[in-house]
Design an enzyme around this catalytic site. Structure first.
Site, PDB file in Angstrom:
ATOM      1  N   GLU A   1     -14.973 -10.639 -81.164  1.00  0.00           N
ATOM      2  CA  GLU A   1     -13.748 -11.178 -80.876  1.00  0.00           C
ATOM      3  C   GLU A   1     -13.535 -12.461 -81.915  1.00  0.00           C
ATOM      4  OE1 GLU A   1     -16.007 -11.459 -77.047  1.00  0.00           O
ATOM      5  OE2 GLU A   1     -13.840 -11.217 -76.132  1.00  0.00           O
TER       6      GLU A   1
ATOM      7  N   ARG B   1      -9.855 -19.828 -78.940  1.00  0.00           N
ATOM      8  CA  ARG B   1      -9.833 -18.548 -77.763  1.00  0.00           C
ATOM      9  C   ARG B   1      -9.320 -19.444 -76.749  1.00  0.00           C
ATOM     10  NH1 ARG B   1     -14.338 -14.949 -75.273  1.00  0.00           N
ATOM     11  NH2 ARG B   1     -13.308 -13.891 -74.142  1.00  0.00           N
TER      12      ARG B   1
ATOM     13  N   ARG C   1     -20.089 -11.492 -60.890  1.00  0.00           N
ATOM     14  CA  ARG C   1     -19.090 -11.470 -60.204  1.00  0.00           C
ATOM     15  C   ARG C   1     -18.954  -9.905 -59.604  1.00  0.00           C
ATOM     16  NH1 ARG C   1     -15.236 -12.714 -64.986  1.00  0.00           N
ATOM     17  NH2 ARG C   1     -17.007 -13.690 -66.062  1.00  0.00           N
TER      18      ARG C   1
ATOM     19  N   HIS D   1     -10.314 -10.332 -71.538  1.00  0.00           N
ATOM     20  CA  HIS D   1     -11.009  -9.507 -72.431  1.00  0.00           C
ATOM     21  C   HIS D   1     -10.145  -8.933 -73.652  1.00  0.00           C
ATOM     22  CE1 HIS D   1     -14.716  -9.012 -69.811  1.00  0.00           C
ATOM     23  NE2 HIS D   1     -14.856 -10.325 -70.419  1.00  0.00           N
TER      24      HIS D   1
ATOM     25  N   ASN E   1     -14.625 -21.153 -79.958  1.00  0.00           N
ATOM     26  CA  ASN E   1     -14.487 -20.597 -78.754  1.00  0.00           C
ATOM     27  C   ASN E   1     -15.489 -21.225 -77.438  1.00  0.00           C
ATOM     28  OD1 ASN E   1     -14.928 -18.950 -76.572  1.00  0.00           O
ATOM     29  ND2 ASN E   1     -15.860 -17.170 -77.554  1.00  0.00           N
TER      30      ASN E   1
END
Ligand code: AMP
Length: 613
Positions: A381, A83, A233, A172, A7
């Site tokens: 994940e 990923r 964000r 996600h 990742n």
């Protein structure tokens, strides 16, 4: 099977060697501060400084051989999972990486300029270090490939949207798909029977409506900027603000980018950085800005939960995950309070005392009588990616075109109960078989029915026999629009929470309370076919079609297995028209959806003792 999962983030790399089934790590490593001063590589107590300015490719070339050397003799890496943040329209499932796939990932990179090029650098470096095993890209956007057009489209001029690829993708997805599956296992339910709202609340945050296993709404859009309040964000803002700032406050593209991606969210609201732990601590000591940050964060999420419950017509469980969702009882409390109208009652003690971890990855935090469950679920994940990679590698040899799948077009039709037939055609009326259909025992009747929607009517809709236990009207998207109703995509027989409609026959009218669906495209097959293809009943697969005007791949195809079936794929008239299919169209199973391997996991958690069984 051990899978190396890589990742690559903007300034970091994480890699794990994972057992695809248990999620157990045989080894892990991480690299930090890439691209700046004093980059650092760590694994298993080992720590090494890298040269300043080392990039992702160089760091992997140094670190991966060391990680591989360290592996115990009985651990062999069978595949590598990468990923990749953005799959664009092209990648709606995990894919085995080839030169051509690398180029395609590069081609969608302008949609994720901060992420995809780095993901690609990781792929190229890892393929050099491990050239002899399969490498698979798993996309953060793929789980949301099932978003219906109404959730995908921005209300912008369509020509521009088409030209500039302006649509909602969602992110996600690996996490949303994983925790949804974990929640279903915990509840001892089939994911395809549940309506879930999954809240991924980490430094990046998004929420997803998972209706019967499919993402049908999510808060992030074309980019990961839309939606919830995040660490740095902004999430949703009035787009008019951007125009105002450019016009009156000297903002340009770069300064707007910085403002919305780096200086806003929890950091911008609180003025105390983006870490929720610090913000909660300062708020407890009376800091008003931190209090406001928490309020805006929780309010925005509550708003989305209410909206998604409305979109799905109800919700069976709300799932909290990622750093904040797994760990912060206060945020969960603020979000879940006053959700009584959804039948969700938080158990304050359980919520406070819950700590999900590797030993207890799922915890129920609602009261025993809560109709809607509230769950905290640990996301993983990398485990999800490892499961996807193993699935794809196993299937690689298994699936082949040796057994072509005939494709049939299903026109709009009705399945009716005997009682409904009699209400439409008269007491004691029996349907008259007209011609046999391809599936054994099924036939089209002489009789047709008029369908009356709120907007328009459709005459002469064929009734199929024999009569059934429930009424069901299967229509296409075009019919749906013509009639003026919203029909969800469903497997045949799955009519809960679907709209009703009026049917008219020569002897009367029947107002169905529910039963109108757009049939989920599906393949009928026998258990022998299923064994041949390596799939199970209700798996979701992709099928490549040839025999039309152009070859194409249909994703999201439901497998139905029964000894009474004959191998055949059914699509509706809209899909057949779009593909311009000829009579001899044939399909080839190209891939089953990766989550199928997780669905087949036998592990469940007892909701009472919360122990793995
Ligand atoms: P992630 O991106 O999933 O690693 O999540 C990072 C976010 O989770 C940061 O805002 C952390 O402050 C937050 N977080 C981690 N642990 C806790 C905790 N115990 N309470 C509140 N927030 C936490």
């Amino acid at each position: 099977m051990h899978i190396l999962v890589i990742n690559c983030g903007s300034s970091s790399i994480k890699a794990d060697v994972i057992d695809h089934y248990s999620g157990h790590r045989a080894a892990s490593m991480d690299v930090e501060r890439l691209g700046s001063t004093n980059p650092l590589f760590r694994f298993n107590g080992h720590r090494e400084e890298l040269e300043d300015g080392t990039d992702h490719g160089e760091a992997l070339a140094i670190a991966l051989p060391k990680l591989l050397d360290y592996l115990p003799d009985d651990v062999t890496i069978r595949g590598v999972g990468h990923r990749v943040v953005h799959g664009g329209d092209r990648f709606t499932r995990p894919v085995r990486i080839t030169e051509e796939v690398e180029q395609a990932i590069e081609a969608v990179s302008d949609l994720a300029p901060l992420h995809n090029p780095i993901n690609l650098a990781g792929i190229r470096a890892a393929r050099k270090v491990l050239p002899d095993v399969g490498h698979v890209a798993v996309f953060d956007t793929a789980f949301h490939a099932t978003l219906p057009t109404r959730a995908r489209a921005y209300a912008l001029p369509q020509e521009l949207a088409d030209q500039a690829d302006l649509r909602r993708y969602g992110f996600h997805g690996i996490s949303h798909g994983y925790v949804a599956q974990r929640a279903a296992e915990f509840l001892r339910a089939d994911l395809r029977d549940l309506r879930l709202i999954t809240c991924h609340l980490g430094n990046g945050a998004s929420v997803c409506a998972v209706e019967y296993g499919r993402s049908i709404e999510t808060s992030m859009g074309l980019t990961p900027l839309e939606g919830l309040v995040m660490g740095t964000r902004s999430g949703d803002v009035d787009p008019g603000i951007l125009i105002h700032l450019m016009r009156n406050h000297d903002y340009d593209v770069d300064s707007l980018d910085r403002l919305l991606n780096q200086d806003s969210g929890l950091a911008g609201l609180s003025g105390r950085g983006n870490d929720m732990r610090d913000i909660l601590e300062q708020a407890a000591q009376g800091d008003d800005r931190c209090r406001l940050a928490i309020q805006v964060f929780s309010h925005r999420l509550r708003k989305y939960i209410g909206a998604y419950a409305a979109v799905m017509g109800g919700v069976d469980a709300v799932v909290f995950t990622a750093g904040i969702g797994e760990n912060s009882a206060i945020i969960r409390h603020r979000v879940a309070q006053r959700l009584d109208f959804l039948g969700a009652h938080l158990d304050e003690d359980k919520n406070r005392d819950t700590q999900v971890d590797d030993d207890q990855p799922v915890a129920m935090i609602s009261t025993p009588t809560s109709r809607t469950h509230l769950l905290a679920v640990r996301t993983d994940e990398s485990h999800a990616i490892a499961a996807d990679v193993s699935q794809l590698l196993l299937e690689h040899d298994q699936l082949s075109g040796e057994r072509p799948i005939p494709v049939a077009v299903s026109a709009r039709h009705a399945h009716l109960r005997q009682e409904t037939v009699e209400a439409l055609f008269g007491e004691g009326y029996e349907l008259t078989p007209r011609n046999d259909l391809s599936q054994p025992g099924q036939w089209a009747a002489e009789e047709t029915v008029r369908v009356i929607g709120p907007r328009n009517e459709i005459a002469s809709v064929r009734i199929l026999g024999p009569t059934r236990a429930i009424d069901q009207l299967e229509i296409s998207r075009t019919d749906e629009f013509h009639l003026g109703i919203d029909a969800p995509v469903r497997a045949s027989g799955d009519v809960d929470n679907t709209p009703g409609i009026i049917l008219e026959g020569p002897e009367g009218r029947v107002e169905l309370e529910k039963g109108v669906i757009c049939a989920w495209r599906h393949i009928h097959m026998t258990p022998d076919d299923a064994a041949h293809f390596g799939v199970d009943d209700r798996d979701v697969v992709e099928v490549a079609i040839s025999g039309g005007e152009r070859d194409l791949v249909f994703g999201d195809v439901l497998v139905r297995v029964s000894p009474n079936f004959k191998l055949e794929m059914h699509i509706d008239t809209d899909e057949a028209n779009a593909a311009n299919l000829g009579r001899d169209a044939r399909g080839t199973l190209v891939c089953t959806e990766g989550m199928a391997s997780l669905r087949r996991r036998k592990t469940t958690y007892d909701p009472i003792t919360q122990a793995a069984q």
